[in-house]
Design a protein around this motif. Structure first.
Motif, PDB file in Angstrom:
ATOM      1  N   TYR A 138       1.155  -1.854  -0.287  1.00 29.40           N
ATOM      2  CA  TYR A 138       0.413  -0.088   0.592  1.00 29.40           C
ATOM      3  C   TYR A 138       0.820   1.420   0.388  1.00 29.40           C
ATOM      4  N   SER A 139       0.655   2.114  -0.720  1.00 26.50           N
ATOM      5  CA  SER A 139       1.322   3.578  -0.231  1.00 26.50           C
ATOM      6  C   SER A 139      -0.269   4.908  -0.616  1.00 26.50           C
ATOM      7  N   THR A 140      -0.058   5.904   0.036  1.00 25.11           N
ATOM      8  CA  THR A 140      -1.154   6.230   0.589  1.00 25.11           C
ATOM      9  C   THR A 140      -1.424   7.842  -0.429  1.00 25.11           C
ATOM     10  N   PRO A 141      -2.306   7.748  -1.609  1.00 24.84           N
ATOM     11  CA  PRO A 141      -3.051   8.772  -2.266  1.00 24.84           C
ATOM     12  C   PRO A 141      -2.199   9.645  -2.303  1.00 24.84           C
ATOM     13  N   PRO A 142      -1.931  10.521  -2.720  1.00 26.49           N
ATOM     14  CA  PRO A 142      -2.052  12.573  -2.721  1.00 26.49           C
ATOM     15  C   PRO A 142      -3.290  12.653  -1.870  1.00 26.49           C
ATOM     16  N   GLU A 143      -3.291  13.982  -1.595  1.00 29.90           N
ATOM     17  CA  GLU A 143      -3.669  14.578  -0.799  1.00 29.90           C
ATOM     18  C   GLU A 143      -5.048  14.044  -0.028  1.00 29.90           C
ATOM     19  N   LYS A 144      -4.352  12.619   0.886  1.00 21.84           N
ATOM     20  CA  LYS A 144      -5.333  12.303   1.540  1.00 21.84           C
ATOM     21  C   LYS A 144      -4.329  11.498   2.556  1.00 21.84           C
ATOM     22  N   THR A 145      -5.286  10.790   4.022  1.00 29.97           N
ATOM     23  CA  THR A 145      -4.794  10.194   4.644  1.00 29.97           C
ATOM     24  C   THR A 145      -4.733   8.808   5.064  1.00 29.97           C
ATOM     25  N   LEU A 146      -3.449   8.552   5.374  1.00 30.63           N
ATOM     26  CA  LEU A 146      -3.102   6.835   6.053  1.00 30.63           C
ATOM     27  C   LEU A 146      -4.342   5.941   6.564  1.00 30.63           C
ATOM     28  N   ILE A 147      -4.377   6.980   7.254  1.00 33.58           N
ATOM     29  CA  ILE A 147      -5.581   6.172   8.220  1.00 33.58           C
ATOM     30  C   ILE A 147      -7.179   5.268   7.700  1.00 33.58           C
ATOM     31  N   ARG A 148      -6.826   7.069   7.064  1.00 31.51           N
ATOM     32  CA  ARG A 148      -7.975   7.250   6.250  1.00 31.51           C
ATOM     33  C   ARG A 148      -8.787   6.457   4.894  1.00 31.51           C
ATOM     34  N   ASP A 149      -7.702   6.036   4.399  1.00 39.99           N
ATOM     35  CA  ASP A 149      -7.691   5.821   2.835  1.00 39.99           C
ATOM     36  C   ASP A 149      -7.398   4.335   3.127  1.00 39.99           C
ATOM     37  N   LEU A 150      -6.626   4.439   3.948  1.00 41.31           N
ATOM     38  CA  LEU A 150      -6.993   2.426   4.283  1.00 41.31           C
ATOM     39  C   LEU A 150      -7.539   1.694   4.977  1.00 41.31           C
ATOM     40  N   LYS A 191      -9.160  -2.524  11.853  1.00 44.94           N
ATOM     41  CA  LYS A 191      -9.584  -1.068  11.728  1.00 44.94           C
ATOM     42  C   LYS A 191      -9.848   0.209  13.009  1.00 44.94           C
ATOM     43  N   ASN A 192      -9.239  -1.017  14.330  1.00 37.66           N
ATOM     44  CA  ASN A 192      -9.514  -0.437  15.436  1.00 37.66           C
ATOM     45  C   ASN A 192      -7.705  -0.052  15.576  1.00 37.66           C
ATOM     46  N   ARG A 193      -6.828  -1.315  15.172  1.00 41.91           N
ATOM     47  CA  ARG A 193      -5.354  -0.525  15.161  1.00 41.91           C
ATOM     48  C   ARG A 193      -5.385  -0.026  14.184  1.00 41.91           C
ATOM     49  N   ILE A 194      -5.244   0.819  13.065  1.00 43.15           N
ATOM     50  CA  ILE A 194      -5.733   1.687  12.107  1.00 43.15           C
ATOM     51  C   ILE A 194      -5.923   3.285  12.376  1.00 43.15           C
ATOM     52  N   ALA A 195      -7.091   2.461  13.158  1.00 43.21           N
ATOM     53  CA  ALA A 195      -7.352   4.385  13.301  1.00 43.21           C
ATOM     54  C   ALA A 195      -6.504   4.764  14.900  1.00 43.21           C
ATOM     55  N   LYS A 196      -6.187   3.731  15.701  1.00 48.68           N
ATOM     56  CA  LYS A 196      -5.222   4.299  16.623  1.00 48.68           C
ATOM     57  C   LYS A 196      -4.005   4.290  16.426  1.00 48.68           C
ATOM     58  N   LEU A 197      -3.640   4.621  15.191  1.00 53.87           N
ATOM     59  CA  LEU A 197      -1.614   4.590  14.907  1.00 53.87           C
ATOM     60  C   LEU A 197      -1.534   6.096  14.371  1.00 53.87           C
ATOM     61  N   PRO A 198      -0.147   6.512  15.530  1.00 51.96           N
ATOM     62  CA  PRO A 198       0.148   7.821  15.788  1.00 51.96           C
ATOM     63  C   PRO A 198       0.225   8.507  14.337  1.00 51.96           C
TER      64      PRO A 198
END
Length: 475
Positions: A187-199, A228-235
């Motif tokens: 996975y790579s985060t698309p431009p203008e997006k955040t990893l938490i929401r997009d992933l 999903k809980n672990r993704i949401a709690k990523l610093p």
């Protein structure tokens, strides 16, 4: 005079005198509604006092306006409705009801796997998905290069679910998590997006695809909720590579601690319940029960195993073959003869797809029949289930939530064409075939549940659910 009124989940008292009613009628919404507690008692005394002193009409109108404004303000703030909103947040997301035509049509437009609904469906189970089998897999294979957002590893697991190559709750959950791990790695985060929401959105799309291939088990739902809980709690301070490494480590830790190590702990507990000379009965093919029987045999304990099986999957034959190869003494029979052989059985070991909050065991169809017969013969029933399969849901039957299998599997017998009497009758309008996958065993027929937290009675399941949520892997 006082009247007790209810509004929603709250109880209120209305204080007024008959003189007020006879002299000047006041609308109901202008009365003073008082809640329970110390504030209610003090306010009630003030209202009673003012009613006894007969205030003037001007005072009455001003007090009524103030009271009306207070009630309106409280309604705007929604103080009484807050608990109800909290309950809605905690409530599980409603499942897809496949007897709702409008929702089904919308789901079809979003679906990746184009499936044809079965024509002759049982009316009682129309809310569950049932499709014509044999058309999904070729159609999905031709769309491999059209599914741009779908990761190949997830696509492969979906095909294996659809073809039935991966069976069993633990095997399906491990395969799903390993596919998610590969997807996160690439996975790579698309431009203008955040990893938490997009992933999170990407994982949700993968889950939707897997559901189209085969409905998720309860344990898989718990595992997805954990991820999903672990993704949401990523610093937020973590870089993309660090966040991906953290998530992949979490996935590996979940598989090792919640599935692999949990099975070993269950085996360690369950072996203590096996004694020399026992006749142990099991139904179907549970991986945990197989590990228990093999480990007890390695310890030198002498016992006999009765494998009870049923059509159409006949999974017990695979378990029987592995046990015989290891040198265990076994007997094989079908579920229609379980009442005849139960009189010689000393203990029953069963696997489970899930254990619900009220102690109900959700497992392969036929499990409830075996447990009830054992209970009638006063034979202890021991259910082996990992804690990550526990769920806070309460279920009293096998109708509201279940999975429908291929109806052709019960209408045909492979390799026995001479007894396939239903050939040519499957598509008749007056014939409905029902192939249920799971059933619900009431807690009254379960003697003990063996988990990685220990051996507990069915009444202690809510404690395990609470402690599991407190676990650092979950919270």
């Amino acid at each position: 005079m006082s009247v007790l009124l209810t509004y929603g989940y709250s109880v209120y008292l209305v204080y007024f005198s008959f003189e007020q009613i006879l002299s000047n009628f006041v609308p109901v919404d202008h009365y003073v509604f008082l809640a329970e507690g110390t504030k209610a008692s003090s306010a009630a005394s003030k209202v009673v006092t003012s009613a006894n002193t007969k205030p003037s009409k001007a005072a009455k109108s001003s007090s009524q306006k103030n009271d009306g404004s207070q009630v309106a303000a409280s309604e705007k703030k929604g103080g009484d409705r807050a608990p109800e909103k909290d309950r809605k947040k905690d409530a599980p997301h409603p499942r897809m009801q496949y007897d709702d035509k409008s929702r089904v049509e919308k789901a079809k437009k979003r679906a990746v796997v184009k499936q044809t609904e079965a024509r002759n469906r049982v009316e009682l189970f129309r809310h569950l998905p049932q499709y014509e089998h044999g058309t999904q897999l070729p159609d999905l294979e031709t769309k491999f290069f059209e599914l741009d957002p779908m990761h190949p590893a997830v696509y492969k697991v979906g095909l294996q679910y659809l073809s039935g190559d991966i069976r069993g709750g633990n095997a399906r959950c491990i395969a799903m998590f390993q596919a998610f791990k590969e997807a996160i790695k690439d996975y790579s985060t698309p431009p203008e997006k955040t990893l938490i929401r997009d992933l999170t959105a990407r994982i949700s799309s993968y889950v939707s695809f897997l559901i189209e291939c085969r409905p998720l088990s309860i344990s898989m739902g718990n595992a997805i909720k954990f991820l999903k809980n672990r993704i949401a709690k990523l610093p937020l301070a973590l870089s993309e590579s660090e966040a991906k490494s953290t998530l992949m480590l979490d996935i590996d830790r979940f598989i090792n601690e919640k599935i692999i190590l949990s099975e070993k702990v269950i085996v360690k507990h369950a072996v203590t319940k096996i004694r020399d000379g026992d006749v142990l009965l099991t139904y179907g093919a549970s991986s945990v029960v197989e590990m228990i029987l093999l480990h007890a045999h390695e310890l030198g304990k002498h016992f006999h195993v009765v494998v009870v099986d049923s059509r159409p999957k006949l999974e017990g034959q695979l378990l029987l073959r592995r046990l015989v190869r290891k040198g265990l003494s076994c007997t094989y029979t079908h579920v229609n003869a379980v009442s005849c052989i139960m009189q010689d059985v000393t203990r029953v070991f069963l696997g489970a797809s899930s254990v619900l909050s009220n102690g109900t065991v959700y497992s392969r169809v036929g499990t409830a029949c075996v447990a009830m017969v054992a209970h009638a013969f006063h034979v202890p029933v021991l259910v082996c289930c990992e804690a990550y399969k526990f769920h806070e849901r309460v279920q009293l039957d096998s109708i509201c939530f279940n999975e429908l299998g291929n109806p052709d599997a019960i209408s045909k017998v492979q390799g026995r064409k001479e007894i396939n009497y239903l050939d040519g009758l499957v598509n008749q309008e007056n014939l409905q075939l029902l192939n249920l996958i799971y059933d619900a065993t009431p807690s009254d027929y379960v003697s003990m549940i063996i988990t990685d937290y220990g051996m507990i009675p069915p009444t202690s399941v809510p404690v395990i659910v609470r402690e599991y949520r407190r676990d650092h892997l979950w919270s």
